[in-house]
Design an enzyme around this catalytic site. Structure first.
Site, PDB file in Angstrom:
ATOM      1  N   ARG A 180     -55.993  15.930 -58.185  1.00 21.27           N
ATOM      2  CA  ARG A 180     -55.283  15.927 -59.630  1.00 21.27           C
ATOM      3  C   ARG A 180     -54.667  17.340 -59.693  1.00 21.27           C
ATOM      4  O   ARG A 180     -53.352  16.997 -60.235  1.00 21.27           O
ATOM      5  CB  ARG A 180     -56.042  15.378 -60.645  1.00 21.27           C
ATOM      6  CG  ARG A 180     -56.714  13.871 -60.623  1.00 21.27           C
ATOM      7  CD  ARG A 180     -57.387  13.496 -61.420  1.00 21.27           C
ATOM      8  NE  ARG A 180     -58.583  14.082 -61.461  1.00 21.27           N
ATOM      9  CZ  ARG A 180     -59.508  14.525 -62.617  1.00 21.27           C
ATOM     10  NH1 ARG A 180     -59.249  13.955 -63.725  1.00 21.27           N
ATOM     11  NH2 ARG A 180     -60.688  15.179 -62.379  1.00 21.27           N
ATOM     12  N   ASN A 201     -57.644   9.351 -63.071  1.00 22.78           N
ATOM     13  CA  ASN A 201     -58.635   8.928 -61.818  1.00 22.78           C
ATOM     14  C   ASN A 201     -58.900   7.683 -62.439  1.00 22.78           C
ATOM     15  O   ASN A 201     -59.036   7.125 -63.441  1.00 22.78           O
ATOM     16  CB  ASN A 201     -59.940   9.591 -61.941  1.00 22.78           C
ATOM     17  CG  ASN A 201     -60.032  10.715 -60.901  1.00 22.78           C
ATOM     18  OD1 ASN A 201     -59.203  10.751 -59.972  1.00 22.78           O
ATOM     19  ND2 ASN A 201     -61.047  11.678 -61.154  1.00 22.78           N
TER      20      ASN A 201
END
Ligand SMILES: [Fe+3]
Ligand SMILES: [Mg+2]
Ligand SMILES: [Zn+2]
Ligand SMILES: [Zn+2]
Lengths: 755, 336
Positions: free
Chosen positions: A18, A36
């Protein structure tokens, strides 16, 4: 302005994916978000076409080395509300908890290495430099979610500089949990006799000085201690061997990153080099060049050496400062888990190491080095350890309830499985020692705690006397026993779920079979949950129970006696002793009926005088393979008769190998090669005769015997020539370390275990 | 035939039986308490706690180097009383003999039994004989019950064991197991291998005089490893054994290595394992070594608090550690 939505699967959680997406979006001036999801990462990106195209490409091409992104979806997102709010990392959606993921320990990444080599950088030569893309994970995580407070770095308060990096989403150390620097992080400590040297450079210099003096230094690494010594000094290597009471077992060698020394010592293929340079930094077996300048006793009797490249900044420093290859062998007694604790290391290695290079970052749990061998062009794991484990795999079908599989007895691993996931632990060692048993139970607790899963059933080998089986039987959970070779067979099948009907050669040392005999040369037909034995090797009786596994001469005697040949060990063994054993063999006293291919290799090694008593597991077959290597491919096979027994099993008779091994007209290397070729052809012969009777979709070669590259590759080539699709294990070791995974697959395949 | 071999008539309660009892058993075992005509006997006992134990004997072969089933039937029961801290006083004897058994052999065995009883200072106070039809018995089975007396208030047993205690063995282990196995398989002569079957009374009585004695046991079936596991299970402590300190005779070691047996699991019939407080362990060892049956006694291990699960841990001469498990019925090789 355009918008795109990406769903990325694969290994993308807990690997800095990320932050990577965030930085990439910033670089390309894109707005949007990343978050996520359940097992996936979802991205929405808004910008112009060119930037979006560049983004899509870089997502895959520039992904962190330790991530394995898999593009699952790409398309136009639904209604978009904010396209100009910049790019944000969003919290997970309620009810879509990300998959728990325990990352393994990784090498020092190129970015960190650049800083590490820069005298102007504040982490210049800092032995604990790391970032989101590299450094320890599994060995320092105490609990999930993965956060600094829940690691063994919790005690190191971040200095202002490190804190700034840790909190800045645009910094490559954004939430690098083990982030550290010389001001605030771990440091080295050198101990020799009663003397202690603190300070990273001083401690390192003292250790390197000691290595130059042919001494053995115990060095605390990522997952445990190594014993280091000069790999070019026969004096140093011989001393280490005699102190460690390890006369022959090959020692691994650490080479510097530039490969200059390594190229001189070994002939690397691109596959070797790629495996060595991978983020996991495993030990890779590589072919030695003749005339290399390493100590001759590093790997006596073998033509391959286990080598590794520096996997931590400390190892980079040691390799370069020392300026030559270093033996780097796990600091433990044979088969025991690697040592991780300073005090324990100092007491248990008192007679082995001359000095200790400690550091003060605690190792929460050990991870031994992974070991790979390139077979049929691919690196295959012989041991799952640092970098590779915990090994997370997907199951072919979801499970009704969580399971724990406890593996075998030697080279034990355990596997935790739930839903459609399975996680295989690192190598835990042979379960003979109390330390290995403690690690075994601790790992079982740890895996369940870290992944937040409680097993509702426990699966073990059918052997009643494996420590893992005894442990399983003592649990309050339902217990299921899986036949040893069914687990071996299911391990390969589990890696290739597309095939329906397998013909699997499960060849190993010994494992208990359903008929009460010790299997190990079995041909199984079917699929997980429904294996049927269709072929085997001619059975023989092994004298002396468990000792046969350590003493190849016993297998030689067993084969000779079985076919009525006399057996003597060149008169080296007292006639009375041989007569006593022969008597016991005739009375079936402490003898076990077996069909183990591993023991046939043992017998051949003993009959050629290579290994009479093994000082490490597999020594006989390994020497036999090394001896055969020079002649491989040029040798004629002897035909091993194949016939059906009363039960309809196709039995290969090894008997013609005995006169071959006794033939004074042939040189030992030729005989060794012939044994391999003959057994490879025996596999083909069984496959051909069985194909006439059954539909075979694929062939698998599994079990410890297929760690033998020569045998495996010859069999694969022969099978391919006849049109068979043949497979070896890929991510899961073919030896007993793969049993826990195979047990899960085997159990999961029975109908009642699907939801 | 009837003169030299046992017949069913020897068990029918008639003349043959009376003659067998009078001419064979009573001849060897005669004593004031053995009244062959009475249904039961009174046995006077010295003051103290009365202990009773019983055991059956089925060893094959019946006669082996260093002993026979007769002597074993005495030693086995006497030793169980002795390690419990008692002075054995009386035995009863049950004989199960198969039709066709040679009377001369029976005579030899009973003579040996009588001799062993006399040496151990016990009298056979009651007995019984049954004849089993041919093919229904292994030649001869014996069963003995022993009665002994222990000094009142004597604290002895697994409950007394503490962390820090030391473990002693009175002599080499495995002799009986190897001797009987080789005799059974008729492997021919290995003259140096003899059973250690003997009364352990001298050993136990010597130790009873030493403060800090916690526990004694004779390592019979399952050997030293089994006793060690019993200690661990009852105490919850780790028992560390030093392999290098455990006495094993060289010929026993050699046979075990050749045939693949572990001498630590083989039976002894004349040894004692004792747990003694650390302060007096050396004294106990010295006292044993003064005795003819204790010259090879050794301190072999110690008990420690267990961090995790309590285990028997064998420290090998190479510095490794191995868990000694309870015996599996028919241990299978584990090496894959
Ligand atoms: Fe196996
Ligand atoms: Mg008894
Ligand atoms: Zn890095
Ligand atoms: Zn810092």
């Amino acid at each position: 302005m355009d918008s795109q939505r990406f769903v990325i699967g694969g290994r993308v959680q807990g690997v800095g994916f990320r932050p990577f997406v965030y930085r990439l979006a910033h670089r390309l001036g894109l707005a949007g978000s990343v978050r996520n999801g359940a097992g996936v990462v979802e991205i929405e990106a808004h910008g112009d076409d060119v930037a979006l195209a560049a983004f899509a490409e870089a997502l895959m091409a520039e992904a962190p080395a330790i991530a394995c992104p898999l593009l699952l979806e790409r398309g136009t997102p639904g209604p978009v509300d904010d396209t100009d709010g910049g790019f944000r990392i969003l919290p997970s959606r309620a009810g879509e908890a990300p998959r728990n993921h325990v990352p393994p320990d990784y090498f020092t990444c190129p970015d960190c290495l650049t800083e590490f080599a820069d005298p102007g950088n504040r982490r210049y030569r800092y032995p604990f430099i790391n970032c989101t893309q590299c450094g320890p994970r599994y060995t320092l995580i105490r609990a999930l979610p993965y956060d600094r407070a829940a690691t063994t770095m919790a005690g190191f308060a971040l200095c202002p500089d490190c804190r700034r990096e840790y909190e800045d989403p645009l910094d490559r150390r954004f939430h690098a949990e083990p982030v550290a620097c010389p001001t605030c992080g771990p440091r080295l400590e050198y101990v020799v006799g009663g003397e202690r040297i603190m300070g990273n450079e001083a401690a390192l210099a003292a250790a390197v000085g000691m290595l130059h003096a042919d001494a053995t230094v115990a060095v605390k690494g990522i997952g445990g201690y190594h014993l280091l010594c000069d790999a070019r000094s026969e004096v140093a290597v011989a001393r280490l061997r005699s102190r460690k009471l390890r006369p022959h077992k090959p020692l691994a060698v650490l080479f510097a990153e530039d490969l200059r020394d390594l190229h001189r010592a070994a002939a690397l293929s691109p596959a070797h080099e790629a495996a060595l340079r991978a983020a996991e930094r495993p030990i890779v077996l590589v072919p030695l060049r003749t005339g290399h300048d390493l100590a001759p006793s590093l790997c006596p009797g073998l033509d391959e050496l286990g080598v590794l490249l520096p996997y931590s900044p400390l190892h980079h420093l040691l390799a370069t400062d020392f300026g030559g290859p270093l033996v780097a062998t796990s600091a433990n007694l044979s088969g025991e888990p690697v040592l991780t604790d300073e005090t324990e290391a100092e007491s248990r290695l008192a007679g082995v190491a001359d000095a200790f290079l400690h550091h003060n970052r605690l190792i929460e749990r050990p991870a031994d080095d992974s070991v790979l061998r390139v077979v049929d062009g691919r690196p295959r794991p012989l041991r799952l350890g640092r970098g590779l484990a915990p090994l997370e795999l997907d199951l072919p079908q979801p499970l009704a309830h969580p399971l724990l599989a406890v593996g075998g007895h030697l080279k034990n691993t355990v596997a935790l499985a739930w839903e459609n996931r399975v996680v295989v632990s690192p190598h835990l060692g042979d379960l003979d020692s109390p330390r290995a048993r403690d690690l075994f139970t601790r790992t079982i607790d740890d895996l369940q705690r870290l992944y937040g899963v409680r097993a509702e059933a426990v699966i073990c080998d059918a052997h009643p006397d494996y420590a893992s089986t005894r442990w399983a039987a003592a649990q309050a959970l339902p217990m299921y026993r899986i036949w040893h070779h069914h687990a071996h067979a299911s391990a390969v099948a589990g890696e290739h779920p597309a095939y329906g009907r397998w013909l699997t050669f499960a060849w190993d040392g010994v494992g208990l079979g359903p008929d009460g005999t010790l299997w190990g040369g079995e041909t199984l037909y079917g699929a997980p949950g429904r294996w049927r034995r269709v072929g085997s090797l001619r059975p023989f009786r092994l004298p002396g129970a468990g000792r046969a596994g350590r003493e190849p001469w016993r297998s030689a005697a067993a084969l000779c006696w079985e076919v009525g040949l006399p057996w003597s060990f060149g008169g080296e063994m007292a006639a009375g002793d041989v007569a006593l054993l022969r008597g016991a063999w005739e009375h079936d006293l402490n003898c076990h009926r077996s069909s183990a291919a591993g023991r046939v290799f043992d017998a051949a090694a003993a009959l050629l005088g290579l290994v009479r008593e093994a000082s490490f597991e597999g020594q006989g077959p390994m020497y036999l393979e090394a001896l055969a290597a020079a002649q491989a491919g040029t040798v004629e096979a002897v035909t091993l008769p194949l016939a059906q027994d009363d039960d309809g099993l196709w039995i290969t008779d090894w008997a013609p190998l005995l006169p071959l091994l006794d033939d004074p007209a042939r040189v030992p290397a030729d005989k060794a090669a012939c044994v391999h070729e003959s057994l490879a052809r025996a596999i083909l012969a069984q496959a051909l005769v069985l194909r006439e009777r059954q539909q075979i979709d694929a062939i698998a070669l599994t079990g410890g015997v297929f760690q033998n590259r020569l045998l495996a590759e010859r069999a694969l080539i022969l099978l391919a020539t006849e049109g068979f699709a043949a497979h070896l294990g890929e991510c899961v070791p073919s030896n007993d370390a793969g049993l826990s995974f195979g047990q899960v697959i085997e159990y999961a395949a029975t109908v009642s275990n699907s939801p | 035939m009837q003169d030299t071999h046992i017949s069913l008539a020897h068990g029918n309660g008639g003349r043959y039986m009376r003659e067998l009892i009078e001419e064979l058993f009573a001849r060897h075992l005669a004593n004031p308490h053995l009244d062959v005509d009475a249904d039961a006997v009174a046995i006077p006992l010295p003051p103290g706690e009365v202990l009773v134990t019983t055991d059956g004997f089925t060893v094959q072969p019946l006669e082996f180097p260093g002993g026979d089933i007769g002597a074993l039937a005495v030693h086995g029961t006497v030793n169980d009383l002795a390690v419990a801290g008692a002075r054995p006083c009386y035995l009863t004897l049950n004989v199960f003999v198969e039709e066709g058994f040679e009377i001369a052999t029976l005579d030899r065995i009973v003579a040996s039994l009588a001799h062993a009883a006399q040496e151990a200072g016990v009298v056979v106070a009651a007995g019984d004989t049954k004849v089993l039809p041919r093919g229904e018995g292994g030649g001869l089975y014996l069963a003995t019950t022993g009665v002994g007396v222990r000094a009142p208030g004597r604290r002895l047993g697994l409950r007394e064991v503490r962390a820090g205690d030391r473990v002693l063995v009175s002599g080499p282990v495995g002799d009986h197991g190897v001797a009987v196995m080789l005799a059974r398989e008729q492997f021919g002569l290995r003259g140096e291998l003899r059973s250690d079957a003997a009364s352990v009374l001298p050993l136990t009585e010597t130790l009873l005089g030493i403060d800090g004695l916690r526990f004694m046991r004779d390592p019979t079936r399952g050997g030293l490893a089994t006793v060690a596991n019993e200690i661990v299970r009852a105490s919850g402590l780790n028992l560390h054994l030093n392999e290098a300190q455990i006495p094993v005779r060289e010929p026993v070691r050699a046979v075990c290595e050749m045939l693949g047996y572990d001498p630590l699991y083989l039976a002894c019939e004349g040894r004692v394992v004792a747990v003694v407080a650390p302060e007096t362990a050396e004294t106990a060892l010295a006292a044993w070594r003064e005795l003819p049956s204790g010259t090879e006694a050794a301190l072999i291990g110690n008990l420690n608090k267990a961090q995790t699960r309590a285990r028997v841990i064998l420290r090998t001469p190479l510095g490794g550690e191995r868990v000694l498990e309870e015996l599996e019925d028919d241990p299978l090789p584990r090496i894959c």
